[in-house]
Design a protein around this motif. Structure first.
Motif, short mmCIF file in Angstrom:
data_model
loop_
_atom_site.label_atom_id
_atom_site.label_comp_id
_atom_site.label_asym_id
_atom_site.label_seq_id
_atom_site.Cartn_x
_atom_site.Cartn_y
_atom_site.Cartn_z
N UNK A 124 20.83 13.15 -0.70
CA UNK A 124 20.42 11.76 -0.99
C UNK A 124 21.26 11.22 -2.15
N UNK A 125 21.37 9.90 -2.22
CA UNK A 125 22.13 9.25 -3.28
C UNK A 125 21.29 8.12 -3.87
N UNK A 126 21.61 7.77 -5.10
CA UNK A 126 20.90 6.72 -5.82
C UNK A 126 21.85 5.56 -6.06
N UNK A 127 21.37 4.33 -5.73
CA UNK A 127 22.20 3.14 -5.95
C UNK A 127 21.30 1.92 -6.05
N UNK A 128 21.54 1.13 -7.11
CA UNK A 128 20.80 -0.13 -7.29
C UNK A 128 19.29 0.09 -7.20
N UNK A 129 18.80 1.08 -7.93
CA UNK A 129 17.36 1.37 -7.99
C UNK A 129 16.79 1.71 -6.62
N UNK A 130 17.62 2.27 -5.75
CA UNK A 130 17.19 2.69 -4.42
C UNK A 130 17.60 4.12 -4.14
N UNK A 132 18.88 6.50 -1.08
CA UNK A 132 19.45 6.43 0.27
C UNK A 132 19.52 7.82 0.87
N UNK A 133 18.95 7.94 2.10
CA UNK A 133 18.91 9.22 2.79
C UNK A 133 19.51 9.05 4.18
N UNK A 134 20.37 9.99 4.58
CA UNK A 134 21.01 9.93 5.90
C UNK A 134 20.51 11.09 6.75
N UNK A 135 20.20 10.78 8.02
CA UNK A 135 19.74 11.82 8.96
C UNK A 135 20.51 11.65 10.26
N UNK A 136 21.19 12.70 10.73
CA UNK A 136 22.05 12.62 11.91
C UNK A 136 21.24 12.73 13.20
N UNK A 137 21.73 12.02 14.23
CA UNK A 137 21.14 12.09 15.58
C UNK A 137 22.15 12.79 16.47
N UNK A 138 21.83 14.00 16.90
CA UNK A 138 22.77 14.80 17.68
C UNK A 138 22.55 14.59 19.18
N UNK A 139 23.66 14.53 19.92
CA UNK A 139 23.60 14.43 21.39
C UNK A 139 23.06 15.74 21.95
N UNK A 140 22.12 15.62 22.91
CA UNK A 140 21.50 16.82 23.46
C UNK A 140 22.46 17.65 24.28
N UNK A 150 19.74 5.73 8.56
CA UNK A 150 19.80 5.55 7.11
C UNK A 150 18.47 5.01 6.63
N UNK A 151 17.85 5.77 5.71
CA UNK A 151 16.62 5.31 5.09
C UNK A 151 16.87 4.91 3.64
N UNK A 152 16.58 3.66 3.32
CA UNK A 152 16.78 3.18 1.95
C UNK A 152 15.40 2.84 1.38
N UNK A 153 15.01 3.55 0.33
CA UNK A 153 13.67 3.38 -0.24
C UNK A 153 13.79 2.89 -1.68
N UNK A 154 12.96 1.94 -2.01
CA UNK A 154 12.98 1.38 -3.37
C UNK A 154 12.34 2.36 -4.36
N UNK A 155 12.87 2.39 -5.57
CA UNK A 155 12.31 3.24 -6.63
C UNK A 155 11.53 2.41 -7.64
N UNK A 156 11.07 1.23 -7.21
CA UNK A 156 10.35 0.36 -8.15
C UNK A 156 9.09 1.04 -8.68
N UNK A 157 8.38 1.76 -7.81
CA UNK A 157 7.15 2.44 -8.27
C UNK A 157 7.45 3.51 -9.31
N UNK A 158 8.58 4.24 -9.09
CA UNK A 158 8.98 5.26 -10.08
C UNK A 158 9.40 4.59 -11.39
N UNK A 159 10.16 3.47 -11.27
CA UNK A 159 10.61 2.75 -12.47
C UNK A 159 9.42 2.23 -13.27
N UNK A 160 8.41 1.68 -12.55
CA UNK A 160 7.22 1.19 -13.25
C UNK A 160 6.49 2.32 -13.97
N UNK A 161 6.38 3.46 -13.30
CA UNK A 161 5.71 4.61 -13.92
C UNK A 161 6.50 5.11 -15.14
N UNK A 162 7.83 5.13 -15.02
CA UNK A 162 8.65 5.57 -16.15
C UNK A 162 8.50 4.60 -17.33
N UNK A 163 8.46 3.31 -17.02
CA UNK A 163 8.26 2.32 -18.09
C UNK A 163 6.93 2.55 -18.79
#
Length: 468
Positions: A124-130, A132-140, A150-163
């Motif tokens: 996973x990678x972190x960018x702009x308070x988000x 990002x997770x990549x998961x491959x789809x393989x041909x059967x 690509x799943x991009x999840x906000x870290x606003x809840x973590x940022x609020x808790x850290x604050x």
């Protein structure tokens, strides 16, 4: 100075507290990010498995089948579940689906996507308070990567808790700083008052009031300090008492022969026509008292010399066997007058690094005492032994012995167990003190074992090699 030490300790404590709480908050942040990334990765993996089963086109926004709406709704639900965004990229880097409905049909190329299509594991990678997770789809059929979720999840809840945590941390540190400041001030004031009281007590003692002592109360550190000072004071008192007693003893011992000589001389002067026999007896007594006075002065000078030049030893390899043989030959005439048997027993040949003159004096005093305080017809056994580190001289007699309550004092200056008998034998009360000093100069030890009426045994232990 006390205030400075207190402030430094307080600052160090608060710095440590700040570092510890900062480490805890950062640990929480890392753990929270890892857990969120793990959750997003699991959801993306589930979606990737569905894509394998249902086909990529089923979730494409360009799909015109009846299931399109349900599939798009499923993607949006998943995006809401991860509080973020879902993208599906095909192997041509074209965006097949985007829950934000912004970039459908466009192309999206990144280093992480290239690595994913190459079959590499991508963290996973972190960018702009988000996150990002990549998961491959393989041909059967061929197992190749045909799409990437690509799943991009906000870290606003973590940022609020850290604050929130950092705010609470600042409040906590400020509260602890205030508490430690107050405690430090009171503690410093208390310690300063204790030190001032101790200083006043010491000033009183320094002015000459040796009967005073420090109160042994308060904290453990003050108690130990007061106890140590009181030990020093008590030791000083003992030394002062010993000095006064020594001066008194010296005065008495020197005065006694002079008094005797004056009485004898006055007796001769007050009598007319004194017979030659009485005159000769009185003169012999005067000579005896002069010799006794001379012996006391010589012993005192010996003690003073050893006290002043404790390191002034003429150390040289010495044959201890021959030294003892010479001593016994010198003392034998005194023993023969009272039919006392002196025997030397040597277990081995001993050569040691010692001052032969001083050690001979010490051994001579002990062996002479064994003869002087023995019964007529008694025995004195002198033995010599050694090991790899020490040599041992034992002097055992069959004399009057030493009471148990006197055995610790016999090495003190002018101490006599039986004062009347000591004067009869010509003792000054300094012989054992001289012997002990000499042995201590050689880093050795001397012990005595005795029972009253059953004789005494003196054991000397001295290192073979001088430890100066």
């Amino acid at each position: 100075m006390t205030y400075v030490v207190g402030i430094i300790c307080m600052l160090m404590f608060n710095i440590f507290l700040s570092m510890a709480t900062d480490h805890m908050v950062r640990s929480y942040e890392k753990k929270a990010v890892e857990e969120k990334a793990s959750y997003v990765e699991r959801q993306c993996t589930i979606l990737a498995n569905q894509l394998v089963l249902n086909g990529i086109s089923a979730y494409s926004m360009g799909d015109t089948s009846d299931n399109r709406g349900a599939n798009i709704y499923e993607l949006e639900q998943l995006a809401n579940d991860i509080s973020g965004r879902i993208l599906i990229i095909d192997d041509h880097f074209e965006i097949l689906a985007d829950t934000y409905n912004k970039n459908y049909g466009q192309y999206y190329v990144t280093d992480e996507l290239i690595d994913a299509f190459d079959g590499k594991d991508v963290d996973y990678s972190l960018a702009d308070s988000n996150i990002q997770v990549l998961s491959a789809v393989n041909n059967q059929e061929n197992g190749e990567v045909e799409a990437v979720v690509i799943g991009i999840s906000s870290m606003d809840d973590i940022t609020e808790m850290l604050y929130y945590l950092y705010t609470q941390r600042a409040t906590l540190i400020g509260l602890f700083f205030l508490i430690t400041l107050i405690v430090t001030i009171f503690l410093v004031m208390f310690m300063r008052r204790r030190f001032q009281n101790m200083q006043r007590e010491l000033d009183i003692i320094a002015e000459g009031h040796q009967e005073e002592s420090l109160p042994e109360t308060g904290f453990q550190e003050f108690y130990r300090m007061s106890t140590s000072f009181n030990r020093i004071i008590n030791r000083y008192k003992e030394l002062e008492n010993s000095r006064q007693e020594f001066v008194s003893n010296v005065s008495h011992e020197l005065k006694t022969p002079i008094t005797s000589m004056k009485i004898l001389a006055d007796s001769l002067l007050t009598q007319e026509n004194v017979p030659a026999e009485i005159y000769a007896d009185f003169m012999n007594d005067i000579v005896h008292e002069i010799d006794r006075e001379n012996q006391i002065i010589n012993d005192l000078l010996t003690l003073v010399k050893m006290d002043k030049t404790r390191a002034d030893l003429n150390i040289a390899p010495t044959n201890i066997n021959e030294m003892l043989e010479v001593l016994l030959k010198r003392i034998s005439p005194i023993a023969e007058k009272r039919n006392i048997t002196i025997r030397l027993e040597t277990m081995r040949q001993v050569t040691a690094e010692v001052d032969e003159v001083k050690l001979s004096l010490a051994c001579n005093n002990i062996i002479e005492n064994a003869v002087k305080y023995n019964h007529d017809g008694g025995k004195v056994d002198v033995s010599l032994n050694g090991d790899h580190k020490f040599f041992y001289i034992r002097v055992k007699d069959t004399g009057v012995g030493i009471p148990e309550d006197c055995q610790e004092q016999i090495f003190e200056r002018f101490y006599r167990v039986d004062k009347a008998r000591s004067r009869e034998t010509g003792g000054t009360g300094l012989g054992l003190a001289i012997s002990r000093n000499v042995i201590l100069l050689h880093k050795g030890s001397i012990r005595v074992h005795s029972k009253e009426g059953e004789g005494a045994t003196f054991i000397i232990r001295i290192p073979l090699n001088y430890l100066g």
